[in-house]
Design an enzyme around this catalytic site. Structure first.
Site, PDB file in Angstrom:
ATOM      1  CG  ASP A  42      -0.377  -0.007   2.528  1.00 57.79           C
ATOM      2  OD1 ASP A  42       0.861  -0.150   2.617  1.00 57.79           O
ATOM      3  OD2 ASP A  42      -1.120   0.129   3.520  1.00 57.79           O
ATOM      4  CB  SER A  43       4.580   1.679  -0.293  1.00 62.26           C
ATOM      5  OG  SER A  43       4.734   0.547  -1.129  1.00 62.26           O
ATOM      6  CG  ASP A  81       0.665  -3.921   2.320  1.00 65.46           C
ATOM      7  OD1 ASP A  81       0.853  -4.718   3.258  1.00 65.46           O
ATOM      8  OD2 ASP A  81       1.508  -3.094   1.941  1.00 65.46           O
ATOM      9  CE  LYS A 110       3.359  -5.933   3.991  1.00 72.26           C
ATOM     10  NZ  LYS A 110       3.033  -4.691   4.696  1.00 72.26           N
ATOM     11  CD  GLU A 112       0.722  -1.253   7.973  1.00 74.17           C
ATOM     12  OE1 GLU A 112       0.427  -0.363   8.801  1.00 74.17           O
ATOM     13  OE2 GLU A 112       1.154  -0.993   6.834  1.00 74.17           O
ATOM     14  CD  GLU A 179       7.936  -0.207   7.507  1.00 71.48           C
ATOM     15  OE1 GLU A 179       6.937  -0.896   7.227  1.00 71.48           O
ATOM     16  OE2 GLU A 179       8.153   0.922   7.023  1.00 71.48           O
TER      17      GLU A 179
END
Ligand code: KIV
Length: 262
Positions: A42-43, A81, A110, A112, A179
């Site tokens: 999602d960057s 993501d 993925k 977070e 990260e």
């Protein structure tokens, strides 16, 4: 590449390579360099869409880019993501993940976060959806964290990340991404877990290394993160830059001390 093969690489001590990808042409190049995992991160909200965070990215955006990467992806494992708020409850997570896999062709999702995701990881994995958990700096919580900075610097922070890592593996996570955590903590967690640990700004001892593709090609606007490296500068072509990253990760020469937090 499958999760079984990745676990075998971990057991045999062979480093695993990952980069982000957002379209078919780059996916083709990454495949030529034999990258093991492609992450539709999602960057993309920042490096493709030009936002100042990943928060505005939607499930539809992720599906759109995942479909493109899938068209260029032959061998690598395709991970995506789950964007901000698409997994706020286990039920919502199930719906969003089903779309990312069914429409976007992702093989792993993925997400977070730590302890609060235990039930969600159980719900997803019991239904056949492989999960990569993401701990340490979690950019979707940027306003809560208060800035892009190293996590796990205090005794309490170290304990929380270590305990969450173990709990998420127990809940069924197939991969863990760390990260921006101190190299020492990442090394400890990598040795503690059976599942492969992917690092970004987490030192050389992780089983795998990932970078944001546009950072390692030096085309992200603004300042490059200190844990990243511009591989294009010293190679002169995109394919050669990606190949240099793969070689450096496989040989354990990237990340160096200068890319590692204490
Ligand atoms: O979105 C992304 O590119 C990521 C990387 C920072 C690992 O999650």
């Amino acid at each position: 590449m499958t999760l079984t093969q990745l676990r075998k690489l971990k057991r045999e001590g062979e480093k695993i390579t990952c980069l982000t990808a957002y379209d078919a042409s780059f996916a083709h190049l990454l495949e030529q360099a034999n990258i093991d995992i492609l992450l539709v991160g999602d960057s993309l909200g920042m490096v493709i869409q030009g936002h100042d965070s990943t928060l505005p990215v939607t499930v539809d955006d992720m599906i759109y880019h995942c479909q493109q990467v899938h068209r260029g992806c032959q061998q690598a494992l395709l991970m995506v993501d789950m964007p901000f708020m698409s997994y706020a409850t286990p039920n919502l997570a199930l719906k969003s993940a089903a779309r990312l896999m069914g429409e976007g062709y992702a093989q792993v999702v993925k997400l977070e976060g730590g302890g609060w995701l235990i039930e969600t990881v159980q719900v997803l994995t019991e239904r056949g959806i492989p999960v990569c958990a993401h701990l340490g700096l979690t950019p979707q919580s940027i306003h809560q964290i208060g800035g892009y900075r190293v996590q796990g610097k205090t005794e309490r922070g170290v304990e929380r990340i270590r305990d969450d890592a173990v709990a998420l593996q127990q809940a069924g996570a197939s991969l863990l991404l760390l990260e921006c955590v101190p190299g020492q903590l990442a090394e400890e967690i990598t040795a503690l877990l059976d599942i492969p640990v992917i690092g970004i700004g987490a030192g050389v001892k992780c089983d795998a290394q990932i970078l944001v593709l546009y950072d390692m090609l030096g085309i992200t606007p603004g300042k490059r993160p200190s844990f990243s490296k511009d591989f294009l500068q010293e190679t002169g072509s995109i394919l050669a830059a990606i190949e240099a990253f793969v070689k450096a990760v496989k040989e354990g020469t990237f990340p160096g001390q200068e890319h590692t937090f204490e």
